[in-house]
Motif scaffolding. Structure first.
Motif, mmCIF file in Angstrom:
data_model
loop_
_atom_site.group_PDB
_atom_site.id
_atom_site.type_symbol
_atom_site.label_atom_id
_atom_site.label_comp_id
_atom_site.label_asym_id
_atom_site.label_seq_id
_atom_site.Cartn_x
_atom_site.Cartn_y
_atom_site.Cartn_z
ATOM 1 N N LYS C 209 0.858 -1.175 0.000
ATOM 2 C CA LYS C 209 0.000 0.000 0.000
ATOM 3 C C LYS C 209 0.894 1.225 0.000
ATOM 4 O O LYS C 209 1.981 1.205 0.575
ATOM 5 C CB LYS C 209 -0.885 0.028 1.253
ATOM 6 C CG LYS C 209 -2.054 -0.944 1.176
ATOM 7 C CD LYS C 209 -2.905 -0.855 2.426
ATOM 8 C CE LYS C 209 -4.084 -1.808 2.318
ATOM 9 N NZ LYS C 209 -4.756 -1.929 3.616
ATOM 10 N N ARG C 210 0.414 2.273 -0.635
ATOM 11 C CA ARG C 210 1.223 3.497 -0.705
ATOM 12 C C ARG C 210 0.666 4.541 0.256
ATOM 13 O O ARG C 210 -0.559 4.692 0.388
ATOM 14 C CB ARG C 210 1.208 4.058 -2.124
ATOM 15 C CG ARG C 210 1.996 5.363 -2.248
ATOM 16 C CD ARG C 210 2.174 5.767 -3.704
ATOM 17 N NE ARG C 210 0.964 6.335 -4.267
ATOM 18 C CZ ARG C 210 0.767 7.648 -4.441
ATOM 19 N NH1 ARG C 210 1.689 8.522 -4.086
ATOM 20 N NH2 ARG C 210 -0.353 8.090 -4.995
ATOM 21 N N TYR C 211 1.561 5.229 0.921
ATOM 22 C CA TYR C 211 1.166 6.321 1.812
ATOM 23 C C TYR C 211 1.935 7.584 1.428
ATOM 24 O O TYR C 211 3.095 7.509 1.014
ATOM 25 C CB TYR C 211 1.467 5.960 3.278
ATOM 26 C CG TYR C 211 0.776 4.683 3.707
ATOM 27 C CD1 TYR C 211 -0.513 4.713 4.225
ATOM 28 C CD2 TYR C 211 1.409 3.441 3.539
ATOM 29 C CE1 TYR C 211 -1.159 3.526 4.595
ATOM 30 C CE2 TYR C 211 0.778 2.265 3.891
ATOM 31 C CZ TYR C 211 -0.503 2.306 4.423
ATOM 32 O OH TYR C 211 -1.142 1.146 4.773
ATOM 33 N N GLY C 212 1.259 8.703 1.577
ATOM 34 C CA GLY C 212 1.917 9.970 1.227
ATOM 35 C C GLY C 212 1.262 11.123 1.959
ATOM 36 O O GLY C 212 0.369 10.938 2.794
ATOM 37 N N SER C 213 1.709 12.322 1.612
ATOM 38 C CA SER C 213 1.219 13.512 2.301
ATOM 39 C C SER C 213 -0.119 13.958 1.731
ATOM 40 O O SER C 213 -0.306 13.982 0.518
ATOM 41 C CB SER C 213 2.240 14.642 2.135
ATOM 42 O OG SER C 213 1.734 15.808 2.728
ATOM 43 N N SER C 214 -1.044 14.333 2.606
ATOM 44 C CA SER C 214 -2.284 14.933 2.119
ATOM 45 C C SER C 214 -2.090 16.427 1.887
ATOM 46 O O SER C 214 -2.987 17.113 1.444
ATOM 47 C CB SER C 214 -3.424 14.685 3.105
ATOM 48 O OG SER C 214 -3.195 15.422 4.293
ATOM 49 N N ARG C 215 -0.904 16.911 2.217
ATOM 50 C CA ARG C 215 -0.476 18.289 1.920
ATOM 51 C C ARG C 215 -1.340 19.339 2.615
ATOM 52 O O ARG C 215 -1.426 20.468 2.164
ATOM 53 C CB ARG C 215 -0.440 18.533 0.407
ATOM 54 C CG ARG C 215 0.439 17.516 -0.330
ATOM 55 C CD ARG C 215 0.661 17.888 -1.792
ATOM 56 N NE ARG C 215 1.549 16.951 -2.459
ATOM 57 C CZ ARG C 215 1.132 15.917 -3.194
ATOM 58 N NH1 ARG C 215 -0.154 15.719 -3.378
ATOM 59 N NH2 ARG C 215 2.002 15.099 -3.763
ATOM 60 N N LYS C 216 -1.991 18.930 3.692
ATOM 61 C CA LYS C 216 -2.815 19.906 4.409
ATOM 62 C C LYS C 216 -1.986 20.810 5.318
ATOM 63 O O LYS C 216 -2.459 21.848 5.754
ATOM 64 C CB LYS C 216 -3.863 19.181 5.263
ATOM 65 C CG LYS C 216 -5.042 18.668 4.456
ATOM 66 C CD LYS C 216 -6.064 18.067 5.399
ATOM 67 C CE LYS C 216 -7.128 17.303 4.623
ATOM 68 N NZ LYS C 216 -7.722 16.255 5.460
ATOM 69 N N LEU C 217 -0.784 20.354 5.642
ATOM 70 C CA LEU C 217 0.048 21.165 6.542
ATOM 71 C C LEU C 217 1.037 22.041 5.767
ATOM 72 O O LEU C 217 1.871 22.699 6.358
ATOM 73 C CB LEU C 217 0.834 20.255 7.500
ATOM 74 C CG LEU C 217 0.008 19.388 8.452
ATOM 75 C CD1 LEU C 217 0.923 18.568 9.351
ATOM 76 C CD2 LEU C 217 -0.912 20.250 9.303
#
Lengths: 296, 441, 228
Positions: C209-217
Motif C-alpha cells: 500500500k502506498r502512503y503519502g502527504s495529504s499536503r494539508k500542513l
C-alpha cells in the motif's frame, strides 16, 4: 545523560562471574558518562538479615568500630564489610530502621538497604570506580550499572546512580525528566522524601511510593509513562528481578540481549561485545512506553 | 456655568494599545504572530555596565601608538586547523533563504576584508558565500537542508546548532513566500510551502549522543575542523559544561536578543535569558572544568558597538558574534526606503516582517527585483567599515583600561549602573564593592 | 584484492583514513573490517566506489554521509546508520537501530532485518528498503525518496510528511499527522519493482500500500491547527 548497563543471570553457575561481566559493560559506557559511576549488585542474602550500604568521605574514621557502635544501640549482632568509601552492615531485618537512624545520625550517607542489594557509587571514571570497589570480584544474581554525565544536579556521590528509595529497589536512568520538581513536591506531601536534587531519584521515589501503595513493580513502571514527563530510559532492580521502561518518545538509546543464560541491557551494543554467546543472542530494542520485566 | 469635573481618559497599563491590538489580531486570524528580528522589550543589557578606565592605580596605553592586539584563535582544543581571526567579532549564522544571495555575498566579502569569519544557516552553503568568505563556518542544523560531506569538508569550521537565542527549544521557520525555486531546490522541499524545521536533531538527543555525533563529524573531516556548539541563552552554566563534556572546541552562546528569520513573537519575547545574564555562568562552567580560554566562548545577542564587545570580553568571552547589526550595516532598515516601509504599514526601524520576503532593502527577501538593491561590493565595504569601527572602539576602551590585548579586559574593569545589571553580570554596583548575591554579604 | 583491517588492533582513525583515501583514489578496492564490536563512526565519509564488508555489529553512524561506496554490515547497526547518505549502497544483514538513513539524500539503504524508530526521518531523496518491520515515527518530516517496508510499520508513520513515498506491505499501527493512504498507480509499481529487485527482496509490488502527504500542513490553515 548517561550510560546504563544491566545483567540478569538465569543460571546460578554464572553468579561468580556477574561482577566481571558487568564491569566490562560499565567501562565501555565511559564516554556516555565520565563524571561518576555506580553499580547495584544483588548478591548473597541471609534469612531475616538486612544489608545496609553506607558511604563516607572519611571512611577510616567513620567505619572504625562502626559495627560495635551500631550493635550497642540496636542490641543485636552487626557485621561490617568495608569496601573503600563504602561499608555494608549486616544485621537483623527487624532492627533496620533503628540502625539507619543511628547511621544517619553519625553523618553517614545511606546508599541503600535490602536483603540482597548492595550499592557502590562514586565520582570518577567508571574504570577507577570499578577498581576501587573491586567490582570484578563481586558475585550475584543480577546487577545494574550506570555511568553519569551530569546535566543539572551536582557531580557528587549522592548525585550518582543507582538510586535506591526502598529495600532492594534501585533505579538508573538515561535522559532528563522535566517535571521532577513538581513530582518531588507531590511525593513530599505524601511523606516520601528524596536525599538529592537529582531528577532520577524522584523517578525512583515515585516507583517505590507506588509499590508501597500496593502496586506491582510492573504497574509502577507503567505509571511512569503517564506521570513522569521528559525523556527517560529506566532500568530498575528488585530482589528477584529487573525491569525496563522507555518514555513514549523513546529518543534515548536502549538495547537488550537474551540468551539461555542471561538477559542484558545496555545503552549501546558496544557493552555487549564481550558477553558470552552474544553472536547468537536475541538482540532487540525495547519499544516505547512498554514495560519489560524479568523475574527469577 | 461650571462643568462637572470628569476623569480624563486613562489607558490601561496591562491592557495597553499593543496588547489589545494583538488580541484583536489573534481573534481575526487564528494564528500566532510570526515575525523576524529579535526581542523588542526593554532588557538589562551592556548599557548598564561602565568601564572604570585607568588613572592612578593603573596606567593607560597610548591610543594608536601602543599595541593593543585583537586577534583570537578559535578551536584550539582538538581541531588540527583552528580558525585564526584578526578581530574578535564574527558574523553569526543566517541562512540563504532567510537572506538574499547578494546579502550573503556582502557578508562574506565584508567579513573577509575585516579578517573574520561568516557563517551559513539553515539552508546549506551557497557559492556566493563560500566563494567570498575566506573563513566560513558551516552550520549543522536539525533540518540538515543541503547538508553534504563535500560542503562539510570545504568549510573552515562546523557549528552544531542546538539552539538559538531568539527561540531556545524551537526550530526554524521559513514561510511559503520565501521558498522560491532555488531555496526549495537547496532544501529538497516543494516550492511555496511553509517550511517548519525540527527543534531536535534527527539522529541524536542529549550530550551523551552528541559526543558520538561529534566523533563522526571529526572522522569525516579528518579532525581538521573546529567543532562549535551553539546554544540559546537558556541554562548557560549547564549547557556550556555539557558542550565541553560532549567534546566542543568552541561554545557559541546566543542571548535572547539574538535575531531570527521567523518565529512566533511569543517565543522571541518570552523564552530565553538576556546575554548579560548568560556570560558569567558560562564562564564559570568553563573555569570549573579548567577550560576557560581552552574551549573558546563566543557570545551574541544584541551586540551593537565596540563598547558591547569590550564588555562581553571583559566578562570572559573570547569573541562576540553579530547578526542583526551586520544586516543593518549592509543596509537593512535603511530610512532611505521609508516610503516603502510605510507602504508595508511600518517604519524602517520597526520593520520586523523579515519572513514575508518583501524587505525593501533587498536583504531579507528572495524577490529578484528587491535583492538587486544590494550591491554586494558596496555593502561589503560598509560591513568592513562597521567591523573596523567596532574593533577600534573596543581597542580604545582596552587601552584606556591599560591592556595590550582586548582579552586582558576583566570583570574588575567594570562597574554596574543598576541593581539588575549588577546581579546578572556579578559586577559591583557603581560606587560600591557589592553586587546582589555576592558571597559574604 | 581484499584488504583486511582489524578494528581490535587498528585505531578507528587509521581505519577511516585508509578507507577514505582508497575511496578518493577511486581504486575499486575491496575491504573487510573485522571486530567492529559496536564501534561508532565506522566507514564514514567515504567518497568513491570501494566495497567495504564489516564482519560484525557496529555502533552509531556507521556509513555516515556515504558517497558511491558499497558497504555491507554482516551484523546489526546502531543509531543513525547511513545518516545523510548521498549515494552508493549500504546493506545491513541484521537489524538497524533508530534513525536509519536519517536525512539521506540518495543511494540505497537495504536493511535485511528490522529497523526501529525514526527510520528515514527527514529523508531527502534516499531509497530505503526494510525487509522486516519498522518502529514508531518512521519517515517523520520525510521530504523526498522512497521508503519500502516488507513487514509492519509502527505508530505515527509519515508524520508531517512532505513528498517522500512510503510503501508498506504489512500493517500500519497508525498514520502520523497529514499522512494518508494513496492509490498505488502504475508508476509506483515500477518504482517498487525496481527497488525490490535492487534490494533482493522477495515480494510483489502489488502487495504494497502506498502512503503519502495529504499536503494539508503545507501552508498554515487555522482549521488544521490541531495537527500542528
Amino acid at each position: 545523560m548517561c550510560g546504563i548497563v544491566g545483567l540478569f543471570l538465569k543460571k546460578d553457575e554464572l553468579r561468580p562471574q556477574l561482577g566481571d561481566m558487568l564491569t566490562d559493560m560499565l567501562i565501555t559506557m565511559t564516554e556516555r558518562g565520565p563524571d561518576s559511576a555506580g553499580i547495584a549488585i544483588y548478591g548473597d542474602e541471609t534469612d531475616g538479615m538486612v544489608k545496609i550500604t553506607v558511604q563516607s568521605d572519611t571512611p577510616a574514621e567513620a567505619f572504625a568500630d562502626l559495627d560495635a557502635a551500631v550493635c550497642a544501640v540496636v542490641d543485636a549482632p552487626v557485621t561490617i564489610k568495608v569496601v573503600d568509601t563504602h561499608a555494608v552492615l549486616t544485621l537483623p531485618e527487624a532492627k533496620a530502621k533503628e540502625a539507619i537512624a543511628v547511621l544517619e545520625d553519625k553523618g553517614l550517607r545511606i546508599m541503600g538497604s535490602g536483603a540482597s542489594m548492595e550499592i557502590y557509587k562514586e565520582v570518577g571514571l567508571p574504570k577507577d570506580v570499578a577498581a576501587r570497589f573491586g567490582l570484578r570480584a563481586m558475585g550475584g544474581s543480577h546487577g545494574i550499572g550506570h555511568t553519569r554525565m551530569a546535566t543539572e544536579s551536582a557531580v557528587t556521590t549522592m548525585g550518582a546512580h543507582p538510586f535506591s528509595t526502598a529495600d532492594d529497589q534501585c533505579l538508573v536512568h538515561n535522559g532528563s525528566l522535566s517535571n521532577h520538581n513538581q513530582m518531588r513536591r507531590t511525593l513530599a506531601k505524601k511523606g516520601v522524601f528524596t536525599r538529592s536534587e537529582n531528577d532520577t531519584e524522584v523517578g525512583a521515589a515515585y516507583i517505590s511510593s507506588r509499590i508501597a501503595d500496593g502496586a506491582t513493580l510492573g504497574e509502577a513502571l507503567e505509571g511512569t509513562i503517564e506521570d513522569l514527563d521528559g525523556f527517560f530510559t529506566f532500568v530498575t532492580g528488585t530482589k528477584n528481578g529487573f525491569g525496563v521502561v522507555r518514555d513514549p518518545i523513546a529518543c534515548k538509546p536502549a538495547i537488550m540481549a537474551e540468551t539461555e543464560d542471561y538477559v542484558a541491557f545496555a545503552s549501546e551494543y558496544r557493552a555487549f561485545a564481550d558477553l558470552p554467546g552474544i553472536d547468537n543472542a536475541r538482540v532487540w530494542e525495547p519499544e516505547p512506553a512498554t514495560v519489560y520485566f524479568w523475574e527469577r | 456655568m461650571e462643568k462637572t469635573p470628569h476623569t480624563p481618559p486613562r489607558d490601561s497599563y496591562t491592557f495597553s494599545n499593543a496588547a489589545n491590538a494583538e488580541i484583536r489580531r489573534a481573534a481575526a486570524t487564528g494564528i500566532y504572530d510570526i515575525r523576524g528580528g529579535g526581542t523588542k522589550r526593554h532588557l538589562p543589557h551592556f548599557d548598564d555596565l561602565l568601564f572604570l578606565g585607568a588613572s592612578m592605580s593603573r596606567y593607560p596605553l597610548e591610543g594608536y601608538r601602543e599595541k593593543c592586539d585583537t586577534s583570537v584563535t578559535l578551536g584550539t582544543r582538538f581541531a588540527k586547523k583552528p580558525i585564526e581571526l584578526k578581530i574578535p567579532v564574527t558574523i553569526a549564522g543566517m541562512s540563504f533563504g532567510a537572506l538574499s544571495g547578494p546579502a550573503k555575498e556582502a557578508l562574506g566579502r565584508g567579513a573577509t576584508m575585516a579578517g573574520t569569519s561568516t557563517t551559513t544557516g539553515d539552508g546549506g552553503m551557497t557559492e556566493e558565500e563560500r566563494g567570498h568568505s575566506e573563513k566560513l563556518v558551516y552550520q549543522y542544523l536539525p533540518s540538515r537542508y543541503g547538508m553534504n560531506p563535500d560542503d562539510l569538508r570545504r568549510a573552515d569550521a562546523i557549528e552544531i546548532v542546538v539552539g538559538q537565542g531568539a527561540k531556545p527549544g524551537g526550530g526554524g521557520m521559513l514561510l511559503g513566500q520565501k521558498i522560491t525555486e532555488r531555496v526549495a531546490g537547496m532544501r529538497d522541499l516543494p516550492v511555496g510551502i511553509d517550511q517548519r524545521s525540527a527543534c531536535r536533531h534527527p539522529d541524536w538527543t542529549g550530550p551523551d549522543d552528541l559526543e558520538i555525533k561529534i566523533l563522526e563529524l571529526r572522522e569525516i573531516t579528518n579532525w581538521e575542523k573546529p567543532i562549535y556548539i551553539k546554544v540559546g541563552g537558556a541554562r548557560p552554566y549547564y549547557d556550556t559544561a555539557l558542550a565541553v563534556k560532549a567534546g566542543a572546541d568552541v561554545v557559541v552562546l546566543d542571548g535572547m536578543q539574538g535575531g531570527t528569520a521567523a518565529t512566533q513573537d511569543v517565543f522571541i519575547e518570552h523564552v530565553g535569558q538576556p546575554i548579560l545574564a548568560c556570560i558569567r555562568p558560562a564562564v564559570q562552567a568553563l573555569q570549573d572544568l579548567g577550560m576557560h580560554r581552552k574551549v573558546q566562548l563566543v557570545v551574541s545577542g544584541g551586540i551593537r558597538n565596540g563598547a558591547d564587545m569590550a564588555k562581553a570580553l571583559a566578562l570572559g568571552a573570547d569573541a562576540v558574534s553579530i547578526g542583526t547589526a551586520a544586516l543593518i550595516a549592509i543596509g537593512e532598515q535603511d530610512p532611505k526606503w521609508g516610503a516603502e516601509y510605510a507602504a508595508l504599514g511600518t517604519t524602517a526601524d520597526a520593520y520586523d516582517d523579515w519572513h514575508e520576503g518583501k524587505d525593501p532593502a533587498g536583504i531579507t527577501t528572495q524577490d529578484p527585483e528587491l535583492m538587486k538593491r544590494v550591491n554586494p561590493v558596496e555593502a561589503a565595504r560598509m560591513l568592513r567599515n562597521y567591523l573596523n569601527v567596532m574593533t577600534l572602539e573596543c581597542q580604545t576602551i582596552a587601552r584606556a583600561c591599560g591592556h595590550n590585548h582586548v582579552h586582558n579586559l576583566e570583570p574588575e574593569d567594570l562597574c554596574a549602573l543598576t541593581m539588575e545589571a549588577a546581579a546578572m553580570a556579578q559586577i559591583p554596583l557603581a560606587g560600591t564593592n557589592w553586587y546582589p548575591g555576592k558571597p559574604g554579604f | 584484492m581484499t584488504t583486511t583491517l582489524d578494528l581490535a588492533t587498528t585505531e578507528l582513525r587509521e581505519v577511516n583514513t585508509t578507507l577514505q583515501a582508497a575511496a578518493k583514489g577511486k581504486a575499486n578496492e575491496d575491504f573487510e573490517l573485522t571486530n567492529p564490536r559496536g564501534a561508532h563512526a565506522v566507514a564514514v565519509g567515504l567518497d568513491g566506489p570501494i566495497s567495504v564488508t564489516i564482519n560484525g555489529s557496529t555502533g552509531y553512524y556507521c556509513a555516515g554521509m556515504n558517497k558511491e561506496a558499497t558497504i555491507t554490515v554482516k551484523g546489526s547497526t546502531g543509531p543513525g546508520v547511513a545518516e545523510n547518505m548521498m549515494s552508493g549502497v549500504v546493506t545491513i544483514e541484521g537489524d538497524a537501530s533508530q534513525y536509519a538513513g536519517a536525512t539521506g539524500h540518495g543511494g540505497l539503504l537495504n536493511i535485511k532485518g528490522n529497523a526501529s524508530s525514526r527510520c528515514g526521518i527527514s529523508m531527502k531523496g534516499i531509497d530505503i528498503v526494510v525487509h522486516g518491520n519498522i518502529g514508531h515515527m518512521c519517515a517523520f518530516m520525510a521530504q523526498k525518496g522512497n521508503l519500502v517496508v516488507l513487514g509492519d510499520a509502527g505508530d505515527a508513520l509519515g508524520d508531517s510528511l512532505y513528498e517522500a513515498r512510503l510503501f508498506v506491505r504489512g500493517s500500519v499501527k497508525s498514520l502520523g499527522a497529514d499522512c494518508v493512504e494513496k492509490e498505488l498507480r502504475p508508476e509506483h509499481i515500477e518504482i517498487l519493482k525496481d527497488l525490490l529487485e535492487k534490494a533482493g527482496a522477495d515480494a510483489k509490488p502489488e502487495e504494497f500500500k502506498r502512503y503519502g502527504s495529504s499536503r494539508k500542513l503545507y501552508n498554515f490553515n487555522i482549521d488544521h491547527a490541531g495537527e500542528y
